[in-house]
Design an enzyme around this catalytic site. Structure first.
Site, PDB file in Angstrom:
ATOM      1  CG  PHE A   1     -11.994  -3.619  -7.571  1.00 39.84           C
ATOM      2  CD1 PHE A   1     -12.155  -4.991  -7.475  1.00 39.84           C
ATOM      3  CD2 PHE A   1     -12.282  -2.998  -8.774  1.00 39.84           C
ATOM      4  CE1 PHE A   1     -12.572  -5.745  -8.563  1.00 39.84           C
ATOM      5  CE2 PHE A   1     -12.707  -3.736  -9.875  1.00 39.84           C
ATOM      6  CZ  PHE A   1     -12.856  -5.116  -9.770  1.00 39.84           C
TER       7      PHE A   1
ATOM      8  CG  HIS B   1      -9.792  -9.551  -0.129  1.00 38.30           C
ATOM      9  ND1 HIS B   1      -9.274  -9.228   1.117  1.00 38.30           N
ATOM     10  CD2 HIS B   1      -9.180  -8.693  -1.002  1.00 38.30           C
ATOM     11  CE1 HIS B   1      -8.396  -8.253   0.997  1.00 38.30           C
ATOM     12  NE2 HIS B   1      -8.331  -7.896  -0.275  1.00 38.30           N
TER      13      HIS B   1
ATOM     14  CG  ASN C   1      -7.415  -1.172  -4.049  1.00 41.31           C
ATOM     15  OD1 ASN C   1      -8.474  -1.456  -4.601  1.00 41.31           O
ATOM     16  ND2 ASN C   1      -6.328  -0.829  -4.721  1.00 41.31           N
TER      17      ASN C   1
ATOM     18  CG  ASN D   1      -3.883  -2.405   0.400  1.00 41.43           C
ATOM     19  OD1 ASN D   1      -3.055  -1.854   1.132  1.00 41.43           O
ATOM     20  ND2 ASN D   1      -3.528  -3.263  -0.549  1.00 41.43           N
TER      21      ASN D   1
END
Length: 209
Positions: free
Chosen positions: A84, A39, A86, A132
């Protein structure tokens, strides 16, 4: 029914002139636990760009780590939002406002499940495709008119959730191939800034030799 004249196709924006500022924002999660995870591919590409130019990141407003480089006279602000993934949109939008950079001179680098590991895609506009972080950036900017570099991480194996897969580190085989792939993405970002999107796409999408 007769149709009117066909409107001309939209022209690709010209390569930026010397002195122009770009923002290259990598998407990822903050903290050492996530550093080498799939990620955080966006962070890894931006880190590689900084390394190539001897730049160091420092914490700036809205909790974003920022470094500045110059590519053939073009100023490039490298960013790693420390929110984070998102919630990436607010710090990215704030950085554009701070530096007076329009969305069309923003490159967002993200991981992507829709492409196999090692594949990269560079495109202006388009939907978030389930990412996201990209969705957050588009919402905060109010436009899709920015460039995205999608770093392929592949799909999780059968029986593993997407969440677990993207928050795991790259496999040993993948990590062995990462340096070449990160350099290729960094070179594409540099080409985008200096020579424009079409040339950068040609460089990134060309078959490996």
């Amino acid at each position: 029914m007769t149709s009117g004249p066909t409107p001309p196709a939209a022209a690709e924006p010209r390569p930026s002139a010397a002195g122009t500022t770009w923002v290259v924002a990598g998407l990822g999660n903050p903290g050492p636990w996530f550093r080498r995870t799939r990620h955080n591919a966006g962070f890894l590409v931006v880190d590689r760009l900084a390394e190539r130019h001897g730049a160091r990141f420092r914490l700036r407003g809205l909790g974003t780590r920022v470094a500045e480089i110059e590519v053939e006279g073009r100023r490039v602000v490298l960013a790693k939002p420390q929110w984070f993934i998102n919630l990436s949109g607010r710090p990215v939008a704030g950085l554009l406002r701070r530096h007076g950079v329009p969305a069309e001179r923003l490159l967002v680098v993200q991981d992507d499940l829709d492409f196999p590991f090692g594949a990269g895609r560079l495109k202006r506009g388009g939907g978030p495709g389930g990412h996201n972080g990209a969705r957050s950036v588009t919402k905060a900017l109010g436009t899709r008119d920015y460039v995205r570099l999608r770093f392929g991480v592949g799909r999780p194996p059968k029986g593993q959730t997407v969440g677990n897969f993207v928050l795991q580190e790259f496999s040993a085989d993948e990590q062995a191939g990462l340096p070449v792939l990160l350099d290729r993405c960094a070179e594409a970002a540099e080409t985008l800034v200096v020579r424009g999107l079409n040339r950068a796409q040609d460089a990134l999408h060309a078959p490996a030799v």
